[in-house]
Design a protein around this motif. Structure first.
Motif, PDB file in Angstrom:
ATOM      1  N   LEU A 237       0.837  -1.210   0.000  1.00 21.03           N
ATOM      2  CA  LEU A 237       0.000   0.000   0.000  1.00 21.03           C
ATOM      3  C   LEU A 237       0.865   1.251   0.000  1.00 21.03           C
ATOM      4  N   PHE A 238       1.948   1.191   0.789  1.00 21.66           N
ATOM      5  CA  PHE A 238       2.861   2.327   0.859  1.00 21.66           C
ATOM      6  C   PHE A 238       3.491   2.603  -0.506  1.00 21.66           C
ATOM      7  N   LEU A 239       3.995   1.547  -1.144  1.00 22.52           N
ATOM      8  CA  LEU A 239       4.632   1.721  -2.457  1.00 22.52           C
ATOM      9  C   LEU A 239       3.627   2.169  -3.508  1.00 22.52           C
ATOM     10  N   PHE A 240       2.399   1.665  -3.388  1.00 29.37           N
ATOM     11  CA  PHE A 240       1.379   2.076  -4.342  1.00 29.37           C
ATOM     12  C   PHE A 240       1.124   3.580  -4.220  1.00 29.37           C
ATOM     13  N   SER A 241       0.953   4.040  -2.987  1.00 26.95           N
ATOM     14  CA  SER A 241       0.668   5.451  -2.757  1.00 26.95           C
ATOM     15  C   SER A 241       1.833   6.349  -3.150  1.00 26.95           C
ATOM     16  N   SER A 242       3.053   5.890  -2.891  1.00 28.04           N
ATOM     17  CA  SER A 242       4.210   6.742  -3.170  1.00 28.04           C
ATOM     18  C   SER A 242       4.658   6.707  -4.625  1.00 28.04           C
ATOM     19  N   HIS A 243       4.409   5.593  -5.335  1.00 27.86           N
ATOM     20  CA  HIS A 243       4.931   5.474  -6.710  1.00 27.86           C
ATOM     21  C   HIS A 243       3.874   5.411  -7.807  1.00 27.86           C
TER      22      HIS A 243
END
Ligand code: CA
Length: 138
Positions: A41-47
Motif C-alpha cells: 500500500l505504501f509503495l502504491f501510494s508513493s509510486h
C-alpha cells in the motif's frame, strides 16, 4: 517502441517474488516489490504504479482486504495471483474489481501475456498515460 510501464508486485514468497522481479525487469518493466500488504500500500501510494500484481495469500492481511482498500481510492489494473484452493477469495477479488487472475504455479510466459492484455486495456482507456509513464531506472 513505447515506454514500458511500472508494475508493483505484492507477494510474500521471496522465491516467487525474485523470479517475477527478474522476469519483468528483463522485459524492461519498471518493477516495485513488496512482501507485505502494508509495504504494498505504501509503495502504491508513493509510486503510483501502472499495474499491480497481487498475491491473495499474504501474512497479516489477506489480498482481498488489501484490494478492497486499494479500490476505495484507485482504479489501477490489478492482476490477482491465487494459489490452488483459493476459489472463494479469487471470486471475491474479481467482484471487487480485480482485472484478471493467474493461478500458481503459472508459466512466466502466461503471466507476461496477461500483463500485455491489461496493458492493451489501459492503452484503450487512457492513451495519455503512455506519455507520463517511465520505467524505473537504476
Ligand atoms: Ca503468498
Amino acid at each position: 517502441m513505447t515506454e514500458k510501464r511500472t508494475i508493483l508486485v505484492i507477494e510474500d514468497d521471496k522465491d516467487i517474488l525474485h523470479f517475477i522481479d527478474i522476469s519483468l525487469s528483463k522485459e524492461r518493466y519498471g518493477v516495485l516489490v513488496a512482501k507485505t500488504a502494508a509495504e504494498g500500500l505504501f509503495l502504491f501510494s508513493s509510486h503510483r504504479p501502472d499495474i499491480v500484481l497481487l498475491d491473495l495469500g499474504l501474512p497479516n492481511r489477506d489480498g482481498v482486504d488489501l484490494l478492497r482498500e486499494l479500490r476505495s481510492f484507485s482504479s489501477a489494473p490489478v492482476l490477482i495471483v491465487s494459489a490452488r484452493g483459493q476459489e472463494k477469495e479469487k471470486i471475491a477479488a474479481l467482484d471487487l474489481g480485480a482485472d484478471d487472475y493467474i493461478a500458481k504455479s503459472f508459466h512466466m510466459g502466461e503471466l507476461m501475456a496477461r500483463i500485455r492484455m491489461v496493458e492493451r486495456v489501459l492503452q484503450k482507456m487512457s492513451p495519455i498515460l503512455e506519455i507520463r509513464c517511465f520505467p524505473a531506472t537504476g
